[in-house]
Scaffold this motif. Sequence first.
Motif, mmCIF file in Angstrom:
data_model
loop_
_atom_site.group_PDB
_atom_site.id
_atom_site.type_symbol
_atom_site.label_atom_id
_atom_site.label_comp_id
_atom_site.label_asym_id
_atom_site.label_seq_id
_atom_site.Cartn_x
_atom_site.Cartn_y
_atom_site.Cartn_z
ATOM 1 N N MET A 119 83.472 118.689 -4.446
ATOM 2 C CA MET A 119 84.325 119.305 -3.447
ATOM 3 C C MET A 119 83.517 120.245 -2.562
ATOM 4 O O MET A 119 83.662 120.218 -1.345
ATOM 5 N N PHE A 120 82.697 121.072 -3.190
ATOM 6 C CA PHE A 120 81.923 122.042 -2.419
ATOM 7 C C PHE A 120 80.886 121.349 -1.532
ATOM 8 O O PHE A 120 80.675 121.754 -0.398
ATOM 9 N N ILE A 121 80.258 120.315 -2.044
ATOM 10 C CA ILE A 121 79.212 119.630 -1.280
ATOM 11 C C ILE A 121 79.802 118.872 -0.097
ATOM 12 O O ILE A 121 79.234 118.873 0.989
ATOM 13 N N LYS A 122 80.942 118.235 -0.289
ATOM 14 C CA LYS A 122 81.567 117.490 0.803
ATOM 15 C C LYS A 122 82.105 118.401 1.893
ATOM 16 O O LYS A 122 82.172 118.015 3.053
ATOM 17 N N ASN A 123 82.529 119.595 1.529
ATOM 18 C CA ASN A 123 83.116 120.533 2.492
ATOM 19 C C ASN A 123 82.522 121.933 2.324
ATOM 20 O O ASN A 123 83.217 122.860 1.910
ATOM 21 N N PRO A 124 81.229 122.082 2.650
ATOM 22 C CA PRO A 124 80.656 123.426 2.522
ATOM 23 C C PRO A 124 81.357 124.378 3.488
ATOM 24 O O PRO A 124 81.881 123.956 4.514
ATOM 25 N N HIS A 125 81.420 125.596 3.151
ATOM 26 C CA HIS A 125 82.051 126.665 3.937
ATOM 27 C C HIS A 125 83.570 126.641 3.870
ATOM 28 O O HIS A 125 84.208 127.549 4.387
ATOM 29 N N ARG A 126 84.164 125.621 3.271
ATOM 30 C CA ARG A 126 85.616 125.633 3.089
ATOM 31 C C ARG A 126 85.934 126.487 1.868
ATOM 32 O O ARG A 126 85.274 126.394 0.842
ATOM 33 N N ILE A 127 86.961 127.284 1.979
ATOM 34 C CA ILE A 127 87.361 128.144 0.867
ATOM 35 C C ILE A 127 88.382 127.400 0.015
ATOM 36 O O ILE A 127 89.366 126.874 0.531
ATOM 37 N N TYR A 128 88.122 127.360 -1.275
ATOM 38 C CA TYR A 128 89.052 126.757 -2.231
ATOM 39 C C TYR A 128 89.647 127.858 -3.091
ATOM 40 O O TYR A 128 88.929 128.707 -3.618
ATOM 41 N N THR A 129 90.958 127.832 -3.248
ATOM 42 C CA THR A 129 91.612 128.820 -4.103
ATOM 43 C C THR A 129 91.353 128.459 -5.561
ATOM 44 O O THR A 129 90.999 127.331 -5.893
ATOM 45 N N ARG A 130 91.565 129.414 -6.414
ATOM 46 C CA ARG A 130 91.396 129.179 -7.849
ATOM 47 C C ARG A 130 92.337 128.061 -8.315
ATOM 48 O O ARG A 130 91.959 127.204 -9.082
ATOM 49 N N ASN A 131 93.575 128.086 -7.812
ATOM 50 C CA ASN A 131 94.541 127.059 -8.211
ATOM 51 C C ASN A 131 94.118 125.670 -7.762
ATOM 52 O O ASN A 131 94.290 124.698 -8.501
ATOM 53 N N GLN A 132 93.574 125.542 -6.551
ATOM 54 C CA GLN A 132 93.102 124.235 -6.077
ATOM 55 C C GLN A 132 92.009 123.696 -6.988
ATOM 56 O O GLN A 132 92.017 122.517 -7.340
ATOM 57 N N LEU A 133 91.077 124.545 -7.370
ATOM 58 C CA LEU A 133 89.984 124.108 -8.241
ATOM 59 C C LEU A 133 90.483 123.758 -9.638
ATOM 60 O O LEU A 133 90.082 122.746 -10.210
ATOM 61 N N LEU A 134 91.369 124.585 -10.174
ATOM 62 C CA LEU A 134 91.916 124.302 -11.503
ATOM 63 C C LEU A 134 92.693 122.988 -11.515
ATOM 64 O O LEU A 134 92.543 122.177 -12.431
ATOM 65 N N GLU A 135 93.509 122.761 -10.509
ATOM 66 C CA GLU A 135 94.296 121.524 -10.442
ATOM 67 C C GLU A 135 93.401 120.303 -10.261
ATOM 68 O O GLU A 135 93.677 119.242 -10.802
ATOM 69 N N ARG A 136 92.339 120.444 -9.502
ATOM 70 C CA ARG A 136 91.447 119.304 -9.222
ATOM 71 C C ARG A 136 90.642 118.905 -10.452
ATOM 72 O O ARG A 136 90.488 117.739 -10.751
ATOM 73 N N PHE A 137 90.122 119.871 -11.170
ATOM 74 C CA PHE A 137 89.199 119.565 -12.263
ATOM 75 C C PHE A 137 89.823 119.617 -13.648
ATOM 76 O O PHE A 137 89.288 119.052 -14.586
ATOM 77 N N TRP A 138 90.922 120.308 -13.795
ATOM 78 C CA TRP A 138 91.594 120.386 -15.089
ATOM 79 C C TRP A 138 93.057 120.059 -14.891
ATOM 80 O O TRP A 138 93.908 120.943 -14.787
ATOM 81 N N GLU A 139 93.375 118.786 -14.839
ATOM 82 C CA GLU A 139 94.736 118.330 -14.545
ATOM 83 C C GLU A 139 95.763 118.838 -15.549
ATOM 84 O O GLU A 139 96.868 119.185 -15.187
ATOM 85 N N GLU A 140 95.416 118.846 -16.809
ATOM 86 C CA GLU A 140 96.342 119.303 -17.851
ATOM 87 C C GLU A 140 95.977 120.716 -18.275
ATOM 88 O O GLU A 140 95.782 120.997 -19.455
ATOM 89 N N ARG A 141 95.929 121.620 -17.332
ATOM 90 C CA ARG A 141 95.408 122.954 -17.612
ATOM 91 C C ARG A 141 96.281 123.784 -18.530
ATOM 92 O O ARG A 141 95.813 124.728 -19.144
#
Length: 59
Positions: free
Chosen positions: A1-23
């Motif tokens: 995600m970071f490499i494809k869109n450098p400088h884009r800000i990701y919220t904690r929730n966006q990252l948690l949902e993307r990488f840990w679906e069953e959080r």
Amino acid sequence: MFIKNPHRIYTRNQLLERFWEEREQFVNDNTLTATIKRIRDKTSKSIITTVRGIGYRMD
């Protein structure tokens, strides 16, 4: 995600949902913080920046 869109800000929730679906079962809030720390330890510490109160971005 970071490499494809450098400088884009990701919220904690966006990252948690993307990488840990069953959080609810496996991930607590500190998991993301620890993962970001491990990435920083393995790369340049300034590559991922914390945007206070919002989330993270790659510079």
